[in-house]
Design an enzyme around this catalytic site. Structure first.
Site, PDB file in Angstrom:
ATOM      1  N   LYS A  45      -5.710   2.037  -3.132  1.00 19.70           N
ATOM      2  CA  LYS A  45      -4.816   1.158  -3.674  1.00 19.70           C
ATOM      3  C   LYS A  45      -3.645   1.174  -2.459  1.00 19.70           C
ATOM      4  O   LYS A  45      -2.460   0.486  -2.826  1.00 19.70           O
ATOM      5  CB  LYS A  45      -4.348   1.641  -4.990  1.00 19.70           C
ATOM      6  N   LYS A  47      -1.420   3.089  -2.156  1.00 17.78           N
ATOM      7  CA  LYS A  47      -0.184   3.487  -2.672  1.00 17.78           C
ATOM      8  C   LYS A  47       0.087   4.808  -2.634  1.00 17.78           C
ATOM      9  O   LYS A  47      -0.770   5.799  -2.841  1.00 17.78           O
ATOM     10  CB  LYS A  47      -0.142   3.248  -4.242  1.00 17.78           C
TER      11      LYS A  47
END
Ligand code: C2G
Length: 129
Positions: A45, A47
């Site tokens: 992701k 992230k």
């Protein structure tokens, strides 16, 4: 017992997440949260979480709506999770509208409106100015 599952990163947990978890729990009796691991967040992701998995898990487990926290390690585990945990309803915010309709083969799929004005990204941006 009606079992519900939802997935997410839940970093810097905020009232938008709580709104989602509250409504998800209202759809059943038992809410499972599949929490993205640090590796999954970084590798899949892109992230970088402020809080590591164990801290994000601790925060989620303190929320009255949450009954069980399990790790989310891949995009592909949902169908297996839904069957393994005998889930009746899969819930996600509507920013994911339609993305998980393939799970209708196994359970009800519900997309709930996001809380529009708040996000972890927004919090980070506001704090960095
Ligand atoms: N959410 C919300 N309102 C917000 C922010 C988030 O309703 N203001 C919901 C999202 O729609 C999601 C859940 O809260 O259903 C968790 O959000 P994130 O932690 O951002 O999760 P995400 O990065 O979307 O990861 O496999 C699915 C992914 O793990 C979902």
């Amino acid at each position: 017992m009606k079992r519900v599952i939802t997935y997410g990163t839940f970093d810097l947990i905020h009232y938008g997440h709580i709104n989602l978890l509250k409504r998800a729990k209202e759809l059943g009796d038992y809410l499972i949260v599949a929490l993205s691991t640090d590796e999954f967040n970084w590798n899949s992701k892109h992230k970088k979480c402020y809080f590591p998995y164990q801290k994000r898990q601790q925060l989620l487990e303190a929320i009255r709506y949450v009954d069980l926290v399990i790790p989310e390690e891949s995009w592909e585990q949902k169908a297996q999770d839904v069957q393994l945990y005998k889930v009746d309803t899969f819930v996600m915010g509507d920013d994911w509208q339609g993305k998980f309709d393939f799970l209708k083969e196994y359970c009800q799929v519900v997309y709930l409106p996001r809380t529009p004005e708040i996000s972890t990204t927004q919090i980070k941006e506001d704090l960095s100015t």
